[in-house]
Write an enzyme that holds these catalytic residues in place. Sequence first.
Site, short mmCIF file in Angstrom:
data_model
loop_
_atom_site.label_atom_id
_atom_site.label_comp_id
_atom_site.label_asym_id
_atom_site.label_seq_id
_atom_site.Cartn_x
_atom_site.Cartn_y
_atom_site.Cartn_z
N SER A 67 0.80 -1.24 0.00
CA SER A 67 0.00 0.00 0.00
C SER A 67 0.82 1.28 0.00
CB SER A 67 -0.95 0.02 1.20
OG SER A 67 -2.00 -0.87 0.96
N LYS A 84 0.20 3.42 -2.91
CA LYS A 84 -0.98 4.30 -3.00
C LYS A 84 -0.58 5.78 -2.96
CE LYS A 84 -4.12 0.76 -1.33
NZ LYS A 84 -4.06 -0.32 -0.44
N TYR A 118 -4.35 -2.47 -9.87
CA TYR A 118 -4.17 -2.27 -8.43
C TYR A 118 -3.20 -3.32 -7.87
CZ TYR A 118 -5.24 -2.51 -3.46
OH TYR A 118 -5.11 -2.56 -2.09
N TYR A 156 -3.98 3.85 8.39
CA TYR A 156 -5.28 3.21 8.62
C TYR A 156 -5.90 3.57 9.96
CZ TYR A 156 -3.21 0.76 4.79
OH TYR A 156 -2.59 0.49 3.63
N VAL A 197 1.31 -3.68 3.83
CA VAL A 197 1.34 -4.96 4.54
C VAL A 197 2.59 -5.79 4.24
CG1 VAL A 197 -1.12 -5.20 5.00
CG2 VAL A 197 -0.17 -6.08 2.84
N1 GLN Z 1 -2.22 -5.48 -1.66
C1 GLN Z 1 -2.74 -5.32 -0.34
C2 GLN Z 1 -4.25 -5.47 -0.35
O1 GLN Z 1 -4.86 -5.00 -1.24
C3 GLN Z 1 -2.34 -3.98 0.17
C4 GLN Z 1 -2.90 -3.70 1.55
C5 GLN Z 1 -1.94 -2.92 2.42
O2 GLN Z 1 -0.75 -2.86 2.18
N2 GLN Z 1 -2.46 -2.40 3.48
O3 GLN Z 1 -4.84 -6.05 0.52
#
Ligand code: GLN
Length: 303
Positions: free
Chosen positions: A63, A66, A188, A239, A257
Amino acid sequence: MQYQEILDAVHATVSPLIGCGRVADYIPELAAVDPRRFGLALATTDGAVYGVGDWQTPLSIQSVSKVFSLAVALSGNNEAIWRRVGREPSGSPFNALQRLENDRGVPRNPFVNAGALVVVDHLLTLTGDPTRVVLELLRTEGGNPTIDVDQRMAKSEAENRHRNAALAHLLASYGALTHPVDVVLDQYTALCAIAMSCRDLARTAGFLARQGLRADGSRLLSRSNAKRLNATMLTCGTYDSAGEFAYRVGLPAKSGVGGGILAVVPNRCTLAVWAPGLDESGNSCAGRAALDAFTTLTGWSVF
Ligand code: GLN
């Protein structure tokens, strides 16, 4: 203190915590990563870079990507994305379905999965190929043309992306996507599977510490949009523990993650840390501790 000494001191402080938390296992390829990995890099606004531990080993940025998708969406002073996604902290897990249902298909912010899916859909319209455009940005700013998508990671996530598929279909049910669900999901997933080192990540994000300026001095983001992107990271980048993160670290940051966290000290430097074990919110456990130690030691928070 010199930058290298600071990083060494942070490393020493957090070494008892290295390995804390749990690696993400809902993406099988991520579950295979050694939880005792730890890397930390610092890039100054003029491009000098320092590091400790596994700072030159590629990690799955997940993420953290993003941030770069949103930066491309906002580049050229284009603010149309804010008609499709909010900018309030969600207070819910990053992949929550309920929140999106309550908000009738307008994701809370661009850093929860639903919001990032909308950003990707938007970038498909603007660029035709979001992954290619984001990779170009990363390679140029990081000074490393080999930065790429880890195809094994992308395949591993694609085979297990039921929640993200559910989010994308829910968005589509509200008319919030303009491209086919599978096209948005493939882009994505590829963006999340980009692999790069802490070194490259810290350098690549330099424009966030330089009020929107790229490494060559040209402008990626207006000063206002650089401020806004940093502000959104501070309030939404980690988050449902963004409050706790701001309380402890006091810097704009974005986690993934894969255990990576990118953090910005405006007008001074960017930091990238990697430790695969995660806390309950999906943020790197030792990574957050390292950034906490860094701002405690240096006093360089935004507060
Ligand atoms: N690729 C992971 C997902 O879509 C990314 C989530 C994250 O890093 N928080 O669940």
